[in-house]
Design an enzyme around this catalytic site. Structure first.
Site, PDB file in Angstrom:
ATOM      1  N   ASP A 108       3.057   2.995   0.082  1.00  0.00           N
ATOM      2  CA  ASP A 108       3.696   4.211   0.584  1.00  0.00           C
ATOM      3  C   ASP A 108       5.113   3.960   1.078  1.00  0.00           C
ATOM      4  OD1 ASP A 108       3.102   2.746   2.831  1.00  0.00           O
ATOM      5  OD2 ASP A 108       2.234   4.419   3.962  1.00  0.00           O
ATOM      6  N   LYS A 159       1.474  -1.994  15.786  1.00  0.00           N
ATOM      7  CA  LYS A 159       1.554  -0.807  16.659  1.00  0.00           C
ATOM      8  C   LYS A 159       1.624  -1.216  18.132  1.00  0.00           C
ATOM      9  CE  LYS A 159       0.638   2.070  13.052  1.00  0.00           C
ATOM     10  NZ  LYS A 159       0.489   1.162  11.932  1.00  0.00           N
ATOM     11  N   ASP A 219       8.898   4.628   4.958  1.00  0.00           N
ATOM     12  CA  ASP A 219       7.464   4.869   4.782  1.00  0.00           C
ATOM     13  C   ASP A 219       7.308   6.375   4.588  1.00  0.00           C
ATOM     14  OD1 ASP A 219       4.783   5.619   5.412  1.00  0.00           O
ATOM     15  OD2 ASP A 219       4.482   3.782   6.542  1.00  0.00           O
TER      16      ASP A 219
HETATM   17  N1  GDD Z   1      -6.969  -0.943  -0.750  1.00  0.00           N
HETATM   18  C1  GDD Z   1      -6.816  -0.457   0.483  1.00  0.00           C
HETATM   19  N2  GDD Z   1      -7.922  -0.408   1.291  1.00  0.00           N
HETATM   20  N3  GDD Z   1      -5.612  -0.011   0.878  1.00  0.00           N
HETATM   21  C2  GDD Z   1      -5.492   0.467   2.134  1.00  0.00           C
HETATM   22  C3  GDD Z   1      -6.578   0.553   3.028  1.00  0.00           C
HETATM   23  C4  GDD Z   1      -7.868   0.098   2.559  1.00  0.00           C
HETATM   24  O1  GDD Z   1      -8.871   0.130   3.266  1.00  0.00           O
HETATM   25  N4  GDD Z   1      -6.134   1.079   4.188  1.00  0.00           N
HETATM   26  C5  GDD Z   1      -4.828   1.321   4.041  1.00  0.00           C
HETATM   27  N5  GDD Z   1      -4.435   0.969   2.791  1.00  0.00           N
HETATM   28  C6  GDD Z   1      -3.078   1.070   2.232  1.00  0.00           C
HETATM   29  C7  GDD Z   1      -2.477   2.444   2.414  1.00  0.00           C
HETATM   30  O2  GDD Z   1      -2.755   3.232   1.276  1.00  0.00           O
HETATM   31  C8  GDD Z   1      -0.994   2.136   2.540  1.00  0.00           C
HETATM   32  O3  GDD Z   1      -0.360   2.064   1.276  1.00  0.00           O
HETATM   33  C9  GDD Z   1      -0.959   0.742   3.137  1.00  0.00           C
HETATM   34  O4  GDD Z   1      -2.263   0.202   2.970  1.00  0.00           O
HETATM   35  C10 GDD Z   1      -0.578   0.749   4.628  1.00  0.00           C
HETATM   36  O5  GDD Z   1      -1.418   1.638   5.308  1.00  0.00           O
HETATM   37  P1  GDD Z   1      -0.833   2.772   6.277  1.00  0.00           P
HETATM   38  O6  GDD Z   1      -1.986   3.529   6.811  1.00  0.00           O
HETATM   39  O7  GDD Z   1       0.246   3.522   5.612  1.00  0.00           O
HETATM   40  O8  GDD Z   1      -0.259   1.876   7.458  1.00  0.00           O
HETATM   41  P2  GDD Z   1       0.964   2.179   8.446  1.00  0.00           P
HETATM   42  O9  GDD Z   1       2.051   2.875   7.761  1.00  0.00           O
HETATM   43  O10 GDD Z   1       0.434   2.794   9.699  1.00  0.00           O
HETATM   44  O11 GDD Z   1       1.438   0.677   8.826  1.00  0.00           O
HETATM   45  C11 GDD Z   1       1.668  -0.263   7.829  1.00  0.00           C
HETATM   46  O12 GDD Z   1       2.935  -0.079   7.231  1.00  0.00           O
HETATM   47  C12 GDD Z   1       4.073  -0.272   8.104  1.00  0.00           C
HETATM   48  C13 GDD Z   1       5.319  -0.076   7.277  1.00  0.00           C
HETATM   49  O13 GDD Z   1       5.354   1.197   6.756  1.00  0.00           O
HETATM   50  C14 GDD Z   1       1.580  -1.677   8.444  1.00  0.00           C
HETATM   51  O14 GDD Z   1       1.616  -2.605   7.400  1.00  0.00           O
HETATM   52  C15 GDD Z   1       2.739  -1.906   9.431  1.00  0.00           C
HETATM   53  O15 GDD Z   1       2.686  -3.234   9.924  1.00  0.00           O
HETATM   54  C16 GDD Z   1       4.063  -1.663   8.743  1.00  0.00           C
HETATM   55  O16 GDD Z   1       5.138  -1.818   9.673  1.00  0.00           O
HETATM   56 MG    MG Z   2       2.292   3.741   5.912  1.00  0.00          MG
END
Ligand code: GDD
Ligand code: MG
Length: 356
Positions: A108, A159, A219
């Site tokens: 994403d 977080k 993001d």
């Molecule tokens: N295969 C799989 N299985 N993918 C997953 C799962 C799962 O269970 N859960 C989440 N994802 C994928 C989501 O589709 C997304 O592309 C990615 O992992 C990160 O998940 P998000 O839910 O978008 O996390 P975030 O935005 O709160 O935080 C993450 O991204 C940040 C940067 O945008 C973390 O990686 C943070 O550390 C980072 O700063």
């Molecule tokens: Mg994200």
């Protein structure tokens, strides 16, 4: 480049609801192209053509949109979790198909990061894991990463609370991993790479480095960010090889079979999908993205907005700074205001005002 990529595409996209009720986040349209196309194009640009999509939520929709990756010039394979296994579980699940060095992307993030440079940095440092870093205003929404002057990671904190913020550098969701790190991910249960794996690697003294990006990065996982990313694309702020469908004229991309009344006004930058109809006096743009088959009535105005496919905007209505899901109907003379997100199939009554 001799590396494979794993794209984490299994999240439920909860913050992007209601849009993700009908379409999973990895394939929400950006300038009318499924989002993953931008990531695949970036990987391909850096010579990575072997891509594994780690999926769970609505995988059939993703497969239908992306197929074998041929259109994007990559070979795409899918691994599917019956139950979501978390960000690390998703990587581990791809391990059977992986060999050597892996590039992992959160599914994403819209970016023009120099992935080749990250891999070179990783190799020069002899790292087992390299995390690309990006500065942000509010690190509490991300994974905070403290590094020393050589770039070695001292702390990874997902977080953080306000009090825990020591830097504005966060995890950009782009990693270079040696495949020998993967067996450290416990199988058979959900594991977070951010909350469990990275902190453990740092604690155990495994060489982990942070690579600061100087690139466009966002993001897209909230409605505001999803809209802002497209305005950035329209304004040319993102270096990408993905272009909208159709032909370009005066800063507007116009799709095949669009039928725009000669008295309609088109203001760029905008993207008009295939088969869009617009009536006399309609104003499309600036900064409008209109999905295939949408109809914009006489005298209606659409600006700063993202309309998905087959949206129907009634005569004389105003849609400003909004996101409108597939097939939604905005009644004649209605005004849909800034920040509104209409879900697929929603109906705004004629002459309605304000937020919906
Ligand atoms: N295969 C799989 N299985 N993918 C997953 C799962 C799962 O269970 N859960 C989440 N994802 C994928 C989501 O589709 C997304 O592309 C990615 O992992 C990160 O998940 P998000 O839910 O978008 O996390 P975030 O935005 O709160 O935080 C993450 O991204 C940040 C940067 O945008 C973390 O990686 C943070 O550390 C980072 O700063
Ligand atoms: Mg994200």
């Amino acid at each position: 480049m001799d590396a494979q990529a794993v794209i984490l595409a299994g999240g439920q996209g909860t913050r992007l609801r209601p849009l993700t009720h009908t379409r999973p986040k990895p394939i929400v349209p950006l300038l009318n192209r499924p989002f993953l196309h931008y990531q695949l194009a970036l990987l391909r640009e850096h010579g990575v053509t072997d891509v594994i999509l780690s999926c769970s939520y609505r995988v059939d929709d993703i497969r239908a949109a992306m197929g074998t990756g041929e259109e994007a010039g990559v070979a795409l394979r899918y691994v599917v979790e019956a139950e979501p296994l978390g960000t690390a579980g998703g990587v581990r699940n791809a391990a059977d198909l992986a060999r050597g060095r892996l590039i992992v992307l959160n599914g994403d993030i819209l970016t023009d990061a120099d992935i080749g440079a990250a891999v070179r940095f990783h190799a020069q440092r002899g790292a087992r894991a390299t995390i690309c870093l990006i500065p942000v205003d509010d690190p509490t929404q991300y994974g905070l990463v403290d590094t020393d002057e050589r770039g070695a990671i001292r702390r990874f904190l997902e977080k953080p609370s306000r009090e825990q913020v020591t830097t504005n550098m966060v995890n950009a969701g782009i990693y270079v991993l040696e495949a020998d790190v993967l067996p450290r991910i416990p199988p058979g249960r959900p594991v977070s790479i951010e909350r469990e794996v990275f902190p453990a690697l740092v604690r155990d003294g495994v060489p982990c480095f942070g690579f600061p990006l100087s690139a466009y990065w966002r993001d897209i996982g909230s409605p505001a960010a999803y809209r802002a990313a497209q305005l950035d694309l329209l304004r040319g702020r993102v270096a990408t090889k993905v272009t909208p469908a159709g032909t370009e004229r005066d800063g507007c991309w116009i799709g095949d079979g669009a039928r725009l009344d000669p008295r309609a006004v088109l203001a760029g930058p905008s993207v008009i999908g295939a088969g869009v109809e617009a009536g006399a006096g309609a104003q499309l743009g600036p900064l409008a993205v209109i999905g295939d088959g949408a109809r914009i009535g006489r005298g209606a105005r659409v600006e700063g907005s993202i309309l998905w496919e087959r949206v129907d905007v009634g005569a004389d209505s105003v849609v400003r700074d909004c996101i409108v899901g597939e097939g939604a109907v905005v009644g004649a003379g209605a005004e849909v205001g800034p920040g509104t997100v209409l879900e697929a199939g929603a109906a705004v009554p004629p002459r309605a005002r304000g937020a919906h």
